[in-house]
Enzyme design. Structure first.
Site, PDB file in Angstrom:
ATOM      1  N   GLN A   1       2.931   9.982   1.333  1.00 41.78           N
ATOM      2  CA  GLN A   1       4.803   9.250   1.542  1.00 41.78           C
ATOM      3  C   GLN A   1       5.623   9.254  -0.009  1.00 41.78           C
ATOM      4  OE1 GLN A   1       2.615   5.228   2.111  1.00 41.78           O
ATOM      5  NE2 GLN A   1       4.765   5.104   3.570  1.00 41.78           N
TER       6      GLN A   1
ATOM      7  N   HIS B   1      -2.176   7.261   7.344  1.00 41.24           N
ATOM      8  CA  HIS B   1      -1.201   8.131   6.236  1.00 41.24           C
ATOM      9  C   HIS B   1      -1.759   9.557   6.119  1.00 41.24           C
ATOM     10  CE1 HIS B   1       2.696   6.350   6.459  1.00 41.24           C
ATOM     11  NE2 HIS B   1       2.585   5.075   6.124  1.00 41.24           N
TER      12      HIS B   1
ATOM     13  N   HIS C   1      -3.659   1.099   7.973  1.00 41.10           N
ATOM     14  CA  HIS C   1      -2.246   1.990   8.052  1.00 41.10           C
ATOM     15  C   HIS C   1      -1.933   3.353   6.732  1.00 41.10           C
ATOM     16  CE1 HIS C   1       2.108   0.302   8.386  1.00 41.10           C
ATOM     17  NE2 HIS C   1       1.798   1.823   6.437  1.00 41.10           N
ATOM     18  N   GLU C   2      -2.978   2.952   5.950  1.00 38.84           N
ATOM     19  CA  GLU C   2      -2.599   3.732   4.761  1.00 38.84           C
ATOM     20  C   GLU C   2      -3.620   5.252   5.115  1.00 38.84           C
ATOM     21  OE1 GLU C   2      -0.317   3.246   2.485  1.00 38.84           O
ATOM     22  OE2 GLU C   2      -0.004   1.306   3.293  1.00 38.84           O
TER      23      GLU C   2
ATOM     24  N   GLY D   1       0.948  -1.323  -0.090  1.00 33.87           N
ATOM     25  CA  GLY D   1       0.050  -0.208  -0.087  1.00 33.87           C
ATOM     26  C   GLY D   1       0.862   1.625   0.104  1.00 33.87           C
TER      27      GLY D   1
ATOM     28  N   CYS E   1       6.774  -0.003   7.157  1.00 32.00           N
ATOM     29  CA  CYS E   1       5.994   0.971   6.876  1.00 32.00           C
ATOM     30  C   CYS E   1       7.552   1.405   5.628  1.00 32.00           C
ATOM     31  CB  CYS E   1       5.397   2.310   7.165  1.00 32.00           C
ATOM     32  SG  CYS E   1       5.139   3.199   6.745  1.00 32.00           S
ATOM     33  N   LEU E   2       6.934   1.943   4.486  1.00 35.23           N
ATOM     34  CA  LEU E   2       8.133   2.025   3.639  1.00 35.23           C
ATOM     35  C   LEU E   2       8.598   3.649   3.775  1.00 35.23           C
ATOM     36  CD1 LEU E   2       6.349   1.882  -0.453  1.00 35.23           C
ATOM     37  CD2 LEU E   2       8.293   0.780   1.038  1.00 35.23           C
TER      38      LEU E   2
HETATM   39 NI    NI Z   1       3.142   3.361   5.887  1.00 35.35          NI
END
Ligand code: NI
Length: 191
Positions: A50, A150, A146-147, A45, A104-105
């Site tokens: 991000q 953000h 999670h997304e 995701g 997480c990226l």
């Molecule tokens: Ni993340």
């Protein structure tokens, strides 16, 4: 085009993202680039903040998680393939709380168990601006939670206990300084 990922500490990750409409410039290209970036970084995701855009846009493909045992046919179908969420609104979160080891990226090298409710009710527009209102469970709900965080300026580590937070404090500081081993392009706030 693969876009650089904003690292922990970048201010855009702490902003509440803004809604967009159909006329958002080059939306189709942006969605395409976000998928390309997500696949290139092996993410499931990616939220627009991000990649340094403070807008309410999420792309996801939870196919790698469909290997997890105990998923129903319907859940596997829902988690498989590309999904775009524009202007999502989290209407409800309910059911049992369960822990899952999240990463997480934007926070490379940090993986921690996070407790979340197993079912969500969410509304959103897809890439064609068709409206959806769905009840989603299991792993796909987890990815969306999670997304969605953000878009609210929340990072998964915010959910940890103060004890756990202390344990990873140094790691997070190092990430924001670019002192981290990562095999994709990132933008660091303090480098
Ligand atoms: Ni993340």
């Amino acid at each position: 085009m693969v876009l650089p990922i904003m690292a922990y500490g970048e201010p855009v990750l702490r902003k509440i993202a803004k809604e967009i409409d159909k006329d958002y410039p080059e939306l189709e290209k942006l969605i395409e680039d976000m998928f390309e970036t997500m696949y290139a970084t092996n993410g499931v995701g990616l939220a627009a903040p991000q990649i340094n855009k403070s807008i309410r846009l999420i792309v996801m493909d939870a196919t790698p998680f469909t290997e997890i045992e105990g998923l129903t046919e319907a859940e596997i179908k829902l988690a498989t393939g590309k999904k775009v969420l524009i202007n999502p609104v989290m209407l409800d979160e309910f059911g049992e709380e369960w822990s899952f080891n999240e990463g997480c990226l934007s926070v490379p090298g940090v993986n921690e168990d996070v407790k979340r409710y197993d079912t969500i009710e969410i509304s959103y527009y897809d890439e064609n601006f068709n409206f959806h209102k769905e009840e989603i469970g299991s792993i796909l709900a987890r990815v969306i939670q999670h997304e969605y965080d953000h878009l609210q300026g929340i990072i998964f580590t915010d959910h940890l206990s103060s004890f756990k937070k202390r344990l990873i404090k140094r790691k997070l500081e190092n990430i924001s300084k670019g002192k981290v081993d990562v095999n994709y392009r990132m933008k660091f706030p303090k480098r």
